[in-house]
Motif scaffolding. Structure first.
Motif, PDB file in Angstrom:
ATOM      1  N   SER A 268      43.041 -13.478  69.154  1.00 25.13           N
ATOM      2  CA  SER A 268      43.839 -13.877  68.012  1.00 25.13           C
ATOM      3  C   SER A 268      43.726 -12.908  66.841  1.00 25.13           C
ATOM      4  CB  SER A 268      43.450 -15.287  67.574  1.00 25.13           C
ATOM      5  OG  SER A 268      42.087 -15.310  67.248  1.00 25.13           O
ATOM      6  N   SER A 269      42.508 -12.504  66.497  1.00 25.95           N
ATOM      7  CA  SER A 269      42.365 -11.751  65.255  1.00 25.95           C
ATOM      8  C   SER A 269      42.153 -10.260  65.482  1.00 25.95           C
ATOM      9  CB  SER A 269      41.226 -12.323  64.427  1.00 25.95           C
ATOM     10  OG  SER A 269      40.106 -12.530  65.242  1.00 25.95           O
ATOM     11  N   GLY A 270      42.083  -9.840  66.721  1.00 23.95           N
ATOM     12  CA  GLY A 270      42.004  -8.416  66.996  1.00 23.95           C
ATOM     13  C   GLY A 270      40.806  -7.748  66.357  1.00 23.95           C
ATOM     14  N   ALA A 271      41.060  -6.664  65.642  1.00 26.78           N
ATOM     15  CA  ALA A 271      39.964  -5.844  65.144  1.00 26.78           C
ATOM     16  C   ALA A 271      39.410  -6.335  63.804  1.00 26.78           C
ATOM     17  CB  ALA A 271      40.441  -4.404  64.993  1.00 26.78           C
ATOM     18  N   GLN A 272      40.082  -7.312  63.169  1.00 23.03           N
ATOM     19  CA  GLN A 272      39.630  -7.722  61.840  1.00 23.03           C
ATOM     20  C   GLN A 272      38.213  -8.284  61.858  1.00 23.03           C
ATOM     21  OE1 GLN A 272      43.288  -8.707  62.075  1.00 23.03           O
ATOM     22  NE2 GLN A 272      43.536  -6.697  61.134  1.00 23.03           N
ATOM     23  N   THR A 273      37.965  -9.258  62.749  1.00 21.89           N
ATOM     24  CA  THR A 273      36.636  -9.855  62.803  1.00 21.89           C
ATOM     25  C   THR A 273      35.898  -9.294  63.998  1.00 21.89           C
ATOM     26  OG1 THR A 273      37.546 -11.653  64.072  1.00 21.89           O
ATOM     27  CG2 THR A 273      37.334 -12.004  61.700  1.00 21.89           C
ATOM     28  N   ARG A 274      35.167  -8.263  63.757  1.00 18.65           N
ATOM     29  CA  ARG A 274      34.407  -7.671  64.851  1.00 18.65           C
ATOM     30  C   ARG A 274      33.138  -8.493  65.023  1.00 18.65           C
ATOM     31  NH1 ARG A 274      33.559  -1.372  64.783  1.00 18.65           N
ATOM     32  NH2 ARG A 274      35.772  -1.515  65.198  1.00 18.65           N
ATOM     33  N   PRO A 275      32.853  -8.960  66.242  1.00 16.25           N
ATOM     34  CA  PRO A 275      31.646  -9.764  66.424  1.00 16.25           C
ATOM     35  C   PRO A 275      30.405  -8.896  66.243  1.00 16.25           C
ATOM     36  CG  PRO A 275      32.646  -9.294  68.531  1.00 16.25           C
ATOM     37  CD  PRO A 275      33.583  -8.779  67.491  1.00 16.25           C
ATOM     38  N   GLU A 276      29.314  -9.544  65.905  1.00 14.32           N
ATOM     39  CA  GLU A 276      28.062  -8.812  65.753  1.00 14.32           C
ATOM     40  C   GLU A 276      27.698  -8.170  67.086  1.00 14.32           C
ATOM     41  OE1 GLU A 276      24.512 -10.239  63.570  1.00 14.32           O
ATOM     42  OE2 GLU A 276      25.761 -12.005  63.273  1.00 14.32           O
ATOM     43  N   PRO A 277      27.186  -6.954  67.066  1.00 16.69           N
ATOM     44  CA  PRO A 277      26.829  -6.331  68.345  1.00 16.69           C
ATOM     45  C   PRO A 277      25.716  -7.123  69.021  1.00 16.69           C
ATOM     46  CG  PRO A 277      25.975  -5.054  66.512  1.00 16.69           C
ATOM     47  CD  PRO A 277      26.855  -6.094  65.931  1.00 16.69           C
ATOM     48  N   PRO A 278      25.752  -7.219  70.341  1.00 16.39           N
ATOM     49  CA  PRO A 278      24.688  -7.958  71.019  1.00 16.39           C
ATOM     50  C   PRO A 278      23.350  -7.263  70.808  1.00 16.39           C
ATOM     51  CG  PRO A 278      26.004  -6.749  72.594  1.00 16.39           C
ATOM     52  CD  PRO A 278      26.687  -6.609  71.286  1.00 16.39           C
ATOM     53  N   SER A 279      22.321  -8.079  70.682  1.00 11.81           N
ATOM     54  CA  SER A 279      20.999  -7.488  70.484  1.00 11.81           C
ATOM     55  C   SER A 279      20.072  -8.054  71.529  1.00 11.81           C
ATOM     56  CB  SER A 279      20.509  -7.822  69.083  1.00 11.81           C
ATOM     57  OG  SER A 279      19.222  -8.353  69.129  1.00 11.81           O
ATOM     58  N   GLY A 280      19.371  -7.199  72.192  1.00 12.77           N
ATOM     59  CA  GLY A 280      18.419  -7.672  73.196  1.00 12.77           C
ATOM     60  C   GLY A 280      17.096  -8.022  72.559  1.00 12.77           C
ATOM     61  N   LEU A 281      16.107  -8.207  73.395  1.00 12.38           N
ATOM     62  CA  LEU A 281      14.769  -8.596  72.956  1.00 12.38           C
ATOM     63  C   LEU A 281      14.222  -7.665  71.864  1.00 12.38           C
ATOM     64  CD1 LEU A 281      12.132  -9.532  75.590  1.00 12.38           C
ATOM     65  CD2 LEU A 281      11.471  -8.307  73.575  1.00 12.38           C
ATOM     66  N   GLU A 282      13.710  -8.239  70.793  1.00  6.14           N
ATOM     67  CA  GLU A 282      13.149  -7.409  69.711  1.00  6.14           C
ATOM     68  C   GLU A 282      11.637  -7.565  69.587  1.00  6.14           C
ATOM     69  OE1 GLU A 282      15.311  -8.287  66.169  1.00  6.14           O
ATOM     70  OE2 GLU A 282      17.011  -7.058  66.767  1.00  6.14           O
ATOM     71  N   VAL A 283      11.167  -8.812  69.656  1.00  9.86           N
ATOM     72  CA  VAL A 283       9.730  -9.042  69.552  1.00  9.86           C
ATOM     73  C   VAL A 283       9.295  -9.969  70.673  1.00  9.86           C
ATOM     74  CG1 VAL A 283       7.872  -9.922  68.127  1.00  9.86           C
ATOM     75  CG2 VAL A 283       9.821  -8.860  67.045  1.00  9.86           C
ATOM     76  N   LEU A 284       8.251  -9.611  71.386  1.00  7.04           N
ATOM     77  CA  LEU A 284       7.689 -10.493  72.402  1.00  7.04           C
ATOM     78  C   LEU A 284       6.262 -10.835  72.005  1.00  7.04           C
ATOM     79  CD1 LEU A 284       7.968 -10.313  76.153  1.00  7.04           C
ATOM     80  CD2 LEU A 284       5.708 -10.116  75.260  1.00  7.04           C
ATOM     81  N   GLU A 285       5.927 -12.121  72.078  1.00  2.31           N
ATOM     82  CA  GLU A 285       4.575 -12.525  71.712  1.00  2.31           C
ATOM     83  C   GLU A 285       3.879 -13.160  72.897  1.00  2.31           C
ATOM     84  OE1 GLU A 285       4.647 -14.999  68.206  1.00  2.31           O
ATOM     85  OE2 GLU A 285       5.853 -13.479  67.187  1.00  2.31           O
ATOM     86  N   SER A 286       2.619 -12.797  73.072  1.00  2.00           N
ATOM     87  CA  SER A 286       1.799 -13.483  74.063  1.00  2.00           C
ATOM     88  C   SER A 286       0.495 -13.851  73.375  1.00  2.00           C
ATOM     89  CB  SER A 286       1.552 -12.580  75.262  1.00  2.00           C
ATOM     90  OG  SER A 286       0.421 -11.784  75.043  1.00  2.00           O
ATOM     91  N   GLU A 287      -0.413 -14.443  74.122  1.00  2.00           N
ATOM     92  CA  GLU A 287      -1.663 -14.866  73.480  1.00  2.00           C
ATOM     93  C   GLU A 287      -2.511 -13.674  73.059  1.00  2.00           C
ATOM     94  OE1 GLU A 287      -3.653 -17.611  76.021  1.00  2.00           O
ATOM     95  OE2 GLU A 287      -2.304 -19.241  75.495  1.00  2.00           O
ATOM     96  N   ASN A 288      -2.440 -12.572  73.804  1.00  2.00           N
ATOM     97  CA  ASN A 288      -3.333 -11.438  73.540  1.00  2.00           C
ATOM     98  C   ASN A 288      -2.693 -10.278  72.802  1.00  2.00           C
ATOM     99  OD1 ASN A 288      -5.014 -12.993  74.998  1.00  2.00           O
ATOM    100  ND2 ASN A 288      -5.289 -11.576  76.689  1.00  2.00           N
TER     101      ASN A 288
END
Lengths: 157, 165
Positions: A66-86
């Motif tokens: 519907s809106s073409g190039a006007q509303t560009r969706p946010e670029p996909p972002s993969g994993l940024e921070v992974l936390e474990s116990e250690n």
């Protein structure tokens, strides 16, 4: 405050740099295991970018129609921070698709800043090295030395 | 704090329960449906429910694959006593809790949420054990989600999660 290790993965999912700064932090793995780990993480990173619960495909289809190039969706972002116990792992993806994985202890603060400095060093001492071939393992003396002294400074703080 | 969805996987890696607290995409379609009404072919309206159901199924499989790989990665690097807790992207955060019997609970929330490990643990003790394990009519293996979708469990989970938000 400890930085355990740094891994750099190229845009094809291959391991191009791997260095441990603190022996006691993470298990010692063989080179082969590190290569497998890099490949696995590359795949998982691509999946995590697709799993975004807020962008269902129906909504995406309509917004593009519907809106073409006007509303560009946010670029996909993969994993940024992974936390474990250690440990805690921060992942930074450059615009060219190279991934920097920084393994730290769980209390480490300002990892963004550290990551930024590491990336600066990569651009200065690896990308500007005329003998470095793109996508190939990083073997640059200057990078090694500068990185080692910078991380030592953090680990001794 | 917003909870997007919640999944349970059994020790046979099967997704035995999934629930989403996201508003259904119909509201999004509603505004766009008016715009799309002018278009002659109406295939989206008929296929929409089907695709969302299979999308949900695929999402569960993708989530399990992700969580399984990351868990193995964490165990390899951090030792066998280490446990994968959560990961965050720019858009969402995934929390993970695994019981000793290899039951895996996964929750997707917004990025600002602090660790939900204790919440998942609470869901396990107060809801799963109480209403599914102690239910005499529930089978031992929940193949295809049998025995999980009982009224008390669903109601308790919904109330508990809505109480968090």
């Amino acid at each position: 405050m400890t930085v355990f290790a740094l891994i750099i993965i190229n845009k094809a999912g291959g391991l191009i740099y791997n260095r441990t700064f603190h022996e006691a932090g993470l298990n010692k793995l063989s080179t082969n295991d590190y290569l497998v780990l890099a490949g696995t993480f590359h795949g998982v990173h691509a999946i995590t970018a697709r799993l975004n619960p807020l962008s269902n495909p129906a909504a995406r289809r309509i917004s593009t129609a519907s809106s073409g190039a006007q509303t560009r969706p946010e670029p996909p972002s993969g994993l940024e921070v992974l936390e474990s116990e250690n440990f805690r792992m921060q992942c930074f993806t450059t615009l060219t698709g190279i991934k920097f994985l920084l393994f730290t202890d769980t209390t480490q603060a300002n990892v963004d800043l550290t990551m930024r400095r590491v990336y600066d060093m990569y651009t200065d001492y690896v990308m500007k090295n005329p003998f470095y071939q793109l996508e190939m393992p990083v073997r640059c003396d200057m990078f090694e030395r500068k990185l080692a002294s910078y991380i030592r400074e953090i680990n001794n703080r | 704090m917003v909870v997007y969805s919640f999944y349970i996987f059994d020790r046979h890696t099967e997704c035995i329960y999934s629930k989403s607290w996201l508003p259904p995409p119909t509201s999004h379609d509603g505004s766009a449906a008016a715009a799309a009404a002018a278009a002659p072919p109406p295939p989206t309206t008929t296929t929409a429910p089907h695709t969302t159901a299979s999308d949900n199924n695929n999402d569960a499989k993708l989530i399990f694959g992700t969580v399984f790989s990351l868990r193995n990665m964490v165990r390899k690097l951090g030792g066998d006593d280490d446990a994968f807790v959560s990961f965050r992207t720019a858009h969402y955060k995934l929390h993970y809790y695994e019981t000793a019997s290899s039951l895996r609970l996964v929750m997707l929330t917004d990025t600002a949420t602090p660790s939900m490990r204790n919440v998942l643990h609470q869901i396990y003790i107060n809801l799963w054990v109480e209403y599914v394990v102690k239910n005499p009519l529930s089978p031992v293996e929940h193949r295809g989600g049998r025995g999980v979708r009982n009224e008390l469990f669903e109601l308790g989970l919904d109330q508990f999660v809505r109480g968090l938000m």
